[in-house]
Design a protein around this motif. Structure first.
Motif, PDB file in Angstrom:
ATOM      1  N   HIS A 248      40.571  30.699  44.671  1.00  8.10           N
ATOM      2  CA  HIS A 248      40.248  31.942  45.380  1.00  8.10           C
ATOM      3  C   HIS A 248      40.458  31.814  46.880  1.00  8.10           C
ATOM      4  O   HIS A 248      40.018  32.656  47.652  1.00  8.10           O
ATOM      5  CB  HIS A 248      38.812  32.374  45.072  1.00  8.10           C
ATOM      6  CG  HIS A 248      38.676  32.908  43.674  1.00  8.10           C
ATOM      7  ND1 HIS A 248      37.723  32.459  42.794  1.00  8.10           N
ATOM      8  CD2 HIS A 248      39.409  33.812  42.999  1.00  8.10           C
ATOM      9  CE1 HIS A 248      37.880  33.083  41.636  1.00  8.10           C
ATOM     10  NE2 HIS A 248      38.895  33.912  41.742  1.00  8.10           N
ATOM     11  N   GLY A 249      41.063  30.718  47.306  1.00  5.60           N
ATOM     12  CA  GLY A 249      41.423  30.576  48.727  1.00  5.60           C
ATOM     13  C   GLY A 249      40.326  29.951  49.572  1.00  5.60           C
ATOM     14  O   GLY A 249      40.470  29.844  50.785  1.00  5.60           O
ATOM     15  N   ASP A 250      39.218  29.549  48.952  1.00  5.54           N
ATOM     16  CA  ASP A 250      38.139  28.960  49.758  1.00  5.54           C
ATOM     17  C   ASP A 250      38.185  27.432  49.660  1.00  5.54           C
ATOM     18  O   ASP A 250      37.289  26.792  49.094  1.00  5.54           O
ATOM     19  CB  ASP A 250      36.782  29.514  49.275  1.00  5.54           C
ATOM     20  CG  ASP A 250      35.693  29.267  50.292  1.00  5.54           C
ATOM     21  OD1 ASP A 250      35.918  28.486  51.237  1.00  5.54           O
ATOM     22  OD2 ASP A 250      34.593  29.849  50.137  1.00  5.54           O
ATOM     23  N   LEU A 251      39.204  26.847  50.265  1.00  2.00           N
ATOM     24  CA  LEU A 251      39.391  25.399  50.186  1.00  2.00           C
ATOM     25  C   LEU A 251      38.245  24.640  50.876  1.00  2.00           C
ATOM     26  O   LEU A 251      37.790  23.604  50.354  1.00  2.00           O
ATOM     27  CB  LEU A 251      40.757  25.029  50.778  1.00  2.00           C
ATOM     28  CG  LEU A 251      41.325  23.689  50.359  1.00  2.00           C
ATOM     29  CD1 LEU A 251      41.403  23.532  48.839  1.00  2.00           C
ATOM     30  CD2 LEU A 251      42.721  23.505  50.957  1.00  2.00           C
ATOM     31  N   PRO A 252      37.740  25.138  52.035  1.00  2.00           N
ATOM     32  CA  PRO A 252      36.629  24.399  52.659  1.00  2.00           C
ATOM     33  C   PRO A 252      35.423  24.281  51.722  1.00  2.00           C
ATOM     34  O   PRO A 252      34.826  23.210  51.586  1.00  2.00           O
ATOM     35  CB  PRO A 252      36.287  25.248  53.901  1.00  2.00           C
ATOM     36  CG  PRO A 252      37.529  26.037  54.181  1.00  2.00           C
ATOM     37  CD  PRO A 252      38.213  26.253  52.874  1.00  2.00           C
TER      38      PRO A 252
END
Ligand code: ADP
Ligand code: ASP
Ligand code: MG
Length: 454
Positions: free
Chosen positions: A57-61
């Motif tokens: 979902h693009g929340d790598l951190p």
């Protein structure tokens, strides 16, 4: 030499205390070597799945911070056992690989089944290294052995099917080492597909790994060490006075696990049945409490009696009208299964076809949603309750008697199992907390379960 395979589940290796208990059990059960199969530390598989989802979902951190908590948890356990320095070198590349996989998922914004299996396998690998280090520290002649060298499967990532002949052919070097007194520690749950990529056997699949190894090694016993006193007469989270079962048949265990009793993975019964190996279920936290021995031969049962009750919630019920061709129902069933659904019932008759599945994942959800547009009715929030026992085998009137408590219930269907020892009822899932304990108290003669007949 008689070989034994012991499998320890997530909670049996999830803390310093549990790991020390597991080591004591291994010392007792495998004094001259054997095979130990381990799951990932409890919660690890869910955490890795969460990190993969976040990355997609693009929340790598946030995905990386989930991974960091996982590392902290593993380091904490290793530190508590005085093994951190030794494990650092083995674990660091594994966590680095997991980070790399998350970055790949983040870049593609999708989790491919192959990537998911590669990532999940790291949980079991971390744990197998931890356990083999612990056993060596305890003075045992233990070594890590790579499960992917032996467990060969098909290419169905996420629920791969084992290839017993290939497994048998690959296990020979392990057998020799075990016969020479070595204690091998390996990963449950994972295997190798035809292209050499990592596969997984489905959630809870380490039980199946243990019995596959047992079959290939021609072991004389496979033991599943978990967090309950064996297989019980019901799921203890719904029935607080569920009783341990001393002996049961493989057919009973197969029916219970197929209908949702998560204590045994559905795939773990067939290998021990083929090899006629007893399967024992015992409690790591109470090693001397009662245990269950599961054998091919059925123990004596009172005719008509029920041994245990299982259930599965979250089911979707599809009713296809008689004008719908049967081949359409068959195609739909296989489409849903390929998308990750589990089939619980498929009944075709002159009045149409009934299909009960447990949808898993977004692809199943969208297939089911599209059916509404075709005019096929899909009902959600059903559950199956299954009554299981060899006592039902030769008593055709049992179904009528067992139906009595359902008189005032909304029933979506009644299904007799493929084996004549189970009877399953489709009920609204919100009825489970009331219905399962009630059926347990009514039908299960718990006195019989703990003792052998005279
Ligand atoms: P592990 O991590 O050791 O593989 P699982 O959580 O997969 O353990 O399986 C053990 C759990 O299965 C028990 O804690 C219990 O909640 C659940 N369970 C469900 N039905 C039964 C049953 N009939 N007998 C025993 N346990 C059951
Ligand atoms: N770790 C895997 C899971 O959580 C396999 C297992 O525990 O048997 O499903
Ligand atoms: Mg399990």
């Amino acid at each position: 030499m008689a070989i034994k395979v012991l499998k320890f589940g997530g909670t049996s290796v999830g803390s310093v205390g549990a790991l020390k208990r597991a080591a004591a059990i291994v010392r007792d059960e495998l004094p001259t070597g054997g095979l130990v199969v381990v799951s990932a530390l409890s919660g690890t598989t869910d955490e890795v799945l969460k990190a993969l989802r976040l990355a997609a979902h693009g929340d790598l951190p946030e995905a990386k911070s989930t991974l960091q908590s996982l590392r902290n948890r593993h380091d904490g356990v290793a530190h508590g056992l005085g093994l951190l320095a030794e494990l650092e070198d083995v674990w660091t590349p594994l966590f680095r690989r997991l980070t790399g996989l998350l970055e790949g998922v983040g870049a593609l914004c999708e989790v491919r089944p192959k990537t998911k299996d590669a990532a999940l396998a790291i949980g079991e690998t971390l744990s197998a290294h931890l356990v083999s280090s612990l056993f060596r520290q305890e003075g045992l002649k233990a070594a890590f052995a790579e499960a992917r060298d032996v467990i060969h499967t098909d290419a169905q990532h996420g629920s791969a099917r084992p290839r017993p002949a290939a497994i048998r052919a690959s296990v020979t070097p392990w057998k020799t080492r075990i016969q020479n007194g070595e204690l091998l520690v390996t990963q449950g749950f994972i295997g190798t597909g035809p292209d050499g990529a990592t596969t997984t056997l489905g959630r809870g699949g380490s039980d199946s790994s243990a019995s596959l190894f047992g079959e290939a090694l021609q072991a004389h016993e496979v033991q599943i060490w978990t967090d309950v006193d064996g297989v019980l007469s019901a799921d203890p989270s719904l029935v607080s006075d569920a009783q341990p079962i001393a002996r049961m048949s493989i057919a009973e265990a197969q029916a219970l696990s197929s209908f949702g009793a998560k204590v045994l993975h559905t795939g773990c019964l067939a290998p021990v049945a083929r090899a006629r190996i007893p399967l024992v279920v015992a409690n790591t936290h109470r090693a001397h409490a009662s245990r269950t021995t599961i054998t091919v031969d059925a123990p004596w049962r009172e005719p008509g009696s029920v041994l245990s009750v299982a259930y599965k919630e979250g089911l979707a019920l599809l009713r296809l009208p008689p004008e719908e061709d049967l081949s359409r129902a068959i195609q739909l069933e296989s489409e849903l299964r390929e998308a990750g659904a589990t089939r619980f019932a498929f009944l075709a008759g002159p009045e149409g076809t009934v299909l009960v599945v447990r949808p898993e994942g977004p692809r199943c959800v969208s297939i089911l949603a599209n059916l509404a547009d075709e005019g096929i009715n899909v009902e959600y929030h059903w559950a199956l309750v299954a009554l299981v026992g060899e006592g039902l085998r030769a008593t055709p009137d049992a179904a009528l008697r067992l139906l009595a408590p359902f008189q005032l219930e909304r029933i979506g269907g009644v299904f007799s199992g493929a084996s004549p020892i189970s009877l399953a009822f489709l009920v609204p899932e919100d009825r489970l907390p009331d219905l399962v304990p009630r059926l347990h108290n009514l039908w299960i003669q718990t006195r019989e379960l703990t003792q052998e007949p005279a």
